[in-house]
Design a protein around this motif. Structure first.
Motif, short mmCIF file in Angstrom:
data_model
loop_
_atom_site.label_atom_id
_atom_site.label_comp_id
_atom_site.label_asym_id
_atom_site.label_seq_id
_atom_site.Cartn_x
_atom_site.Cartn_y
_atom_site.Cartn_z
N THR A 73 -4.76 6.59 7.90
CA THR A 73 -3.97 7.81 8.03
C THR A 73 -3.31 7.92 9.40
OG1 THR A 73 -5.96 9.00 8.70
CG2 THR A 73 -5.32 9.12 6.37
N ALA A 74 -3.60 7.02 10.32
CA ALA A 74 -2.96 7.05 11.63
C ALA A 74 -1.49 6.66 11.53
CB ALA A 74 -3.67 6.12 12.60
N SER A 75 -1.07 6.06 10.43
CA SER A 75 0.32 5.68 10.26
C SER A 75 0.83 6.12 8.89
CB SER A 75 0.48 4.17 10.41
OG SER A 75 1.84 3.84 10.30
N PRO A 76 1.12 7.41 8.73
CA PRO A 76 1.53 7.91 7.42
C PRO A 76 3.01 7.69 7.12
CG PRO A 76 1.42 9.70 8.98
CD PRO A 76 0.98 8.46 9.71
N ARG A 81 6.90 0.20 11.81
CA ARG A 81 6.73 -1.18 12.28
C ARG A 81 5.25 -1.48 12.49
NH1 ARG A 81 10.96 0.78 15.54
NH2 ARG A 81 12.93 -0.17 15.02
N VAL A 82 4.90 -2.73 12.22
CA VAL A 82 3.58 -3.23 12.58
C VAL A 82 3.78 -4.27 13.67
CG1 VAL A 82 2.48 -2.84 10.34
CG2 VAL A 82 3.61 -5.03 10.78
N VAL A 83 2.73 -4.51 14.42
CA VAL A 83 2.74 -5.58 15.42
C VAL A 83 1.85 -6.68 14.88
CG1 VAL A 83 2.12 -6.23 17.78
CG2 VAL A 83 3.15 -4.00 17.33
N ASP A 98 2.72 -0.32 15.29
CA ASP A 98 3.49 -0.25 16.53
C ASP A 98 3.45 1.15 17.12
OD1 ASP A 98 5.18 -1.00 18.59
OD2 ASP A 98 7.00 -0.69 17.41
N ASP A 99 3.10 1.21 18.39
CA ASP A 99 3.08 2.48 19.10
C ASP A 99 4.21 2.57 20.12
OD1 ASP A 99 2.25 0.70 21.02
OD2 ASP A 99 0.28 1.63 21.34
N GLN A 108 4.86 -9.88 17.75
CA GLN A 108 6.18 -9.61 17.20
C GLN A 108 6.11 -8.34 16.37
OE1 GLN A 108 9.31 -11.36 17.34
NE2 GLN A 108 9.92 -9.45 16.37
N ARG A 109 7.14 -7.51 16.47
CA ARG A 109 7.25 -6.33 15.61
C ARG A 109 7.85 -6.74 14.28
NH1 ARG A 109 8.64 -4.12 20.69
NH2 ARG A 109 7.31 -2.37 21.21
N LEU A 110 7.37 -6.11 13.20
CA LEU A 110 7.94 -6.30 11.87
C LEU A 110 8.09 -4.93 11.23
CD1 LEU A 110 6.02 -9.27 10.21
CD2 LEU A 110 8.43 -9.17 10.76
#
Length: 177
Positions: A73-76, A81-83, A98-99, A108-110
């Protein structure tokens, strides 16, 4: 003069659409030319579409975005992006969402999109993260060559946008039929 206004509007609209499409093509080509190569491990799926011809549905391995992280739930966000961490061969594994902070040399960011199955509203409880292309179309008769695909080869821009450049085998070599 008034009778020419609809034609001018039509041609102007057509020119605007052509410019927009060409700008998108140039942007994708730039990512293909200059993007960082990232390999995403695939889960085996091999359907065939009567309308599209031969293609492979791409589902990325859970190591890329673990199920517990996808339900976090920290990324709703439905779009974000994910790292990922890249090994020496460029194979990606999930590191964190990604923060906006700086990346290490091996990161890498995606971009991802969160979607729920069956058209339900996306929420962390019932959704999946999709990264990159979801299908790979190939020439009819080349299915055997792509049966060995274990990785999707993405070219990734610094902002995380990506273009699927091909598929690779278990030895991480690009498949060329």
């Amino acid at each position: 003069m008034a009778r020419f206004l609809p034609a001018i509007g039509l041609w102007g609209g057509l020119a605007l659409v052509l410019v927009a499409v060409n700008l998108l093509i140039v942007e994708k080509q730039r990512v293909l030319d200059d993007g960082r190569t990232v390999l995403l491990a695939l889960r085996p799926v091999d359907p065939r579409s009567l309308i599209q011809g031969d293609y492979m549905e791409l589902r990325y391995h859970e190591a890329l975005v673990p199920a517990d992280a996808a339900a976090d739930t920290a990324s709703p966000e439905t779009d974000g992006r994910v790292v990922v961490a890249l090994d020496a061969d460029g194979v990606a594994t999930f590191r964190r969402f990604d923060d906006g902070g700086p990346l290490a040399a091996d990161e890498q960011r995606l971009r991802y999109k969160r979607r729920a199955p069956s058209g339900l509203q996306p929420d962390p409880e019932n959704s999946e993260l999709f990264i990159g292309a979801e299908s790979f179309l190939f020439q009819e008769g080349h299915a055997e060559a792509y049966e060995e695909a274990r990785y999707g080869i993405l070219k990734v821009a610094p902002d995380g946008s990506s273009v699927l450049a091909g598929l690779a085998d278990s030895g991480r070599r690009p498949i060329r039929p």
